[in-house]
Design a protein around this motif. Structure first.
Motif, mmCIF file in Angstrom:
data_model
loop_
_atom_site.group_PDB
_atom_site.id
_atom_site.type_symbol
_atom_site.label_atom_id
_atom_site.label_comp_id
_atom_site.label_asym_id
_atom_site.label_seq_id
_atom_site.Cartn_x
_atom_site.Cartn_y
_atom_site.Cartn_z
ATOM 1 N N PRO A 1 50.275 14.161 47.845
ATOM 2 C CA PRO A 1 49.614 12.852 47.707
ATOM 3 C C PRO A 1 48.897 12.684 46.370
ATOM 4 O O PRO A 1 48.827 11.576 45.848
ATOM 5 N N SER A 2 48.370 13.789 45.814
ATOM 6 C CA SER A 2 47.649 13.673 44.540
ATOM 7 C C SER A 2 48.569 13.281 43.394
ATOM 8 O O SER A 2 48.148 12.614 42.452
ATOM 9 N N LEU A 3 49.850 13.686 43.459
ATOM 10 C CA LEU A 3 50.799 13.305 42.421
ATOM 11 C C LEU A 3 51.109 11.819 42.497
ATOM 12 O O LEU A 3 51.156 11.126 41.467
ATOM 13 N N LEU A 4 51.298 11.321 43.714
ATOM 14 C CA LEU A 4 51.527 9.887 43.874
ATOM 15 C C LEU A 4 50.297 9.094 43.454
ATOM 16 O O LEU A 4 50.409 8.062 42.776
ATOM 17 N N GLY A 5 49.112 9.584 43.846
ATOM 18 C CA GLY A 5 47.883 8.909 43.445
ATOM 19 C C GLY A 5 47.708 8.889 41.940
ATOM 20 O O GLY A 5 47.274 7.885 41.366
ATOM 21 N N PHE A 6 48.047 10.004 41.304
ATOM 22 C CA PHE A 6 47.990 10.075 39.839
ATOM 23 C C PHE A 6 48.924 9.038 39.231
ATOM 24 O O PHE A 6 48.573 8.357 38.262
ATOM 25 N N GLY A 7 50.123 8.904 39.799
ATOM 26 C CA GLY A 7 51.069 7.924 39.280
ATOM 27 C C GLY A 7 50.568 6.499 39.416
ATOM 28 O O GLY A 7 50.718 5.687 38.494
ATOM 29 N N VAL A 8 49.962 6.204 40.559
ATOM 30 C CA VAL A 8 49.445 4.855 40.788
ATOM 31 C C VAL A 8 48.303 4.539 39.829
ATOM 32 O O VAL A 8 48.276 3.486 39.173
ATOM 33 N N ILE A 9 47.339 5.461 39.749
ATOM 34 C CA ILE A 9 46.168 5.229 38.891
ATOM 35 C C ILE A 9 46.568 5.171 37.426
ATOM 36 O O ILE A 9 46.156 4.263 36.690
ATOM 37 N N ASN A 10 47.372 6.138 36.992
ATOM 38 C CA ASN A 10 47.719 6.168 35.580
ATOM 39 C C ASN A 10 48.741 5.107 35.211
ATOM 40 O O ASN A 10 48.837 4.717 34.036
ATOM 41 N N GLY A 11 49.500 4.624 36.187
ATOM 42 C CA GLY A 11 50.337 3.461 35.916
ATOM 43 C C GLY A 11 49.484 2.241 35.603
ATOM 44 O O GLY A 11 49.780 1.475 34.675
ATOM 45 N N PHE A 12 48.399 2.098 36.368
ATOM 46 C CA PHE A 12 47.476 0.993 36.117
ATOM 47 C C PHE A 12 46.772 1.147 34.767
ATOM 48 O O PHE A 12 46.703 0.194 33.978
ATOM 49 N N THR A 13 46.253 2.336 34.490
ATOM 50 C CA THR A 13 45.541 2.528 33.224
ATOM 51 C C THR A 13 46.492 2.452 32.020
ATOM 52 O O THR A 13 46.078 2.087 30.925
ATOM 53 N N PHE A 14 47.780 2.792 32.238
ATOM 54 C CA PHE A 14 48.744 2.663 31.153
ATOM 55 C C PHE A 14 48.983 1.192 30.811
ATOM 56 O O PHE A 14 49.131 0.829 29.633
ATOM 57 N N LEU A 15 48.980 0.331 31.826
ATOM 58 C CA LEU A 15 49.088 -1.106 31.572
ATOM 59 C C LEU A 15 47.859 -1.606 30.813
ATOM 60 O O LEU A 15 47.970 -2.467 29.930
ATOM 61 N N VAL A 16 46.696 -1.061 31.165
ATOM 62 C CA VAL A 16 45.478 -1.405 30.417
ATOM 63 C C VAL A 16 45.615 -0.959 28.961
ATOM 64 O O VAL A 16 45.250 -1.691 28.033
ATOM 65 N N ASP A 17 46.163 0.237 28.764
ATOM 66 C CA ASP A 17 46.394 0.766 27.415
ATOM 67 C C ASP A 17 47.289 -0.171 26.611
ATOM 68 O O ASP A 17 46.981 -0.547 25.467
ATOM 69 N N LEU A 18 48.426 -0.569 27.188
ATOM 70 C CA LEU A 18 49.365 -1.446 26.477
ATOM 71 C C LEU A 18 48.751 -2.811 26.192
ATOM 72 O O LEU A 18 48.978 -3.393 25.117
ATOM 73 N N ALA A 19 47.981 -3.320 27.145
ATOM 74 C CA ALA A 19 47.361 -4.635 26.942
ATOM 75 C C ALA A 19 46.358 -4.587 25.786
ATOM 76 O O ALA A 19 46.328 -5.485 24.928
#
Length: 222
Positions: free
Chosen positions: A31-49
């Protein structure tokens, strides 16, 4: 909503999804890997924006835009992963210092090295950032799980601190914390963290033992 409830809800959602993964992935992906993907997917969008805003909108240099967007996104990632995903209860100061070192290495190796390098070779800067992001995702998950939040790594990155009321239940029912065995001194007496009777109950235990001894003497041999 209290942070503890939010963290439990996030972890429950990640567990629910991983249990339903096909092709045997449920036994491989924690579950921590999936959670990492969800959180860092969101923060990566923040990064690109932020990168787009700074470089294309405000005409800042590419290296400065990458740096500022990167710093903001990874600060957010640390907070969210610590609170929601890994649910670490270790002191935040040493963790933040370790995380900073991990991020600096990641920045030099993947962001500037790969991201800026590909852009210098003519790759469109958004695509260059995406390719660098794929490399850093593997690096950052491993570093966060086994280095930054290593206090949770033995539990698959999802350590849960036992609530205080659970510990109180052990004291009320005379059960040793951890192994669930009754106290040897007095079954119904409260017990401390070491498994002995709690200080307030010791006198009651001694008095009862004395009372039992006096009863045996009064009755005499049978």
């Amino acid at each position: 909503m209290p942070p503890a409830l939010t963290a439990r809800g996030f972890h429950a959602a990640m567990e629910s999804v991983t249990r339903r993964l096909p092709f045997g992935l449920a036994d491989v992906i924690p579950p921590s890997l999936l959670g990492f993907g969800v959180i860092n997917g969101f923060t990566f969008l923040v990064d690109l924006a932020l990168l787009t805003l700074l470089h294309s909108g405000l005409a800042q240099s590419l290296w400065l835009s990458i740096t500022l967007a990167y710093a903001a996104a990874f600060a957010l990632s640390f907070v969210l992963n610590r609170a929601l995903n890994f649910r670490s209860h270790a002191p935040v100061g040493p963790q933040a210092l370790t995380y900073t070192m991990v991020v600096i290495i990641n920045y030099l190796l993947w962001i500037l090295g790969v991201g800026s390098g590909l852009a210098a070779l003519g790759v469109e800067y958004h695509l260059a950032r995406v390719l660098a992001g794929a490399c850093e995702a593997v690096y950052m998950y491993c570093a966060m799980r086994w280095v930054v939040f290593r206090d949770t790594s033995q539990l698959g990155g999802n350590a849960v601190q036992r609530p205080a009321d659970d510990r109180d239940d052990h004291r009320v029912h005379g059960v040793r914390p951890g192994d669930g065995t009754p106290s040897r001194l007095y079954p119904d007496a409260g017990v401390g963290e070491s498994g002995d009777a709690a200080p307030d109950d010791r006198s009651r235990v001694v008095d009862d033992q004395h009372a039992l001894g006096r009863t045996a003497i009064d009755r005499g041999p049978s």
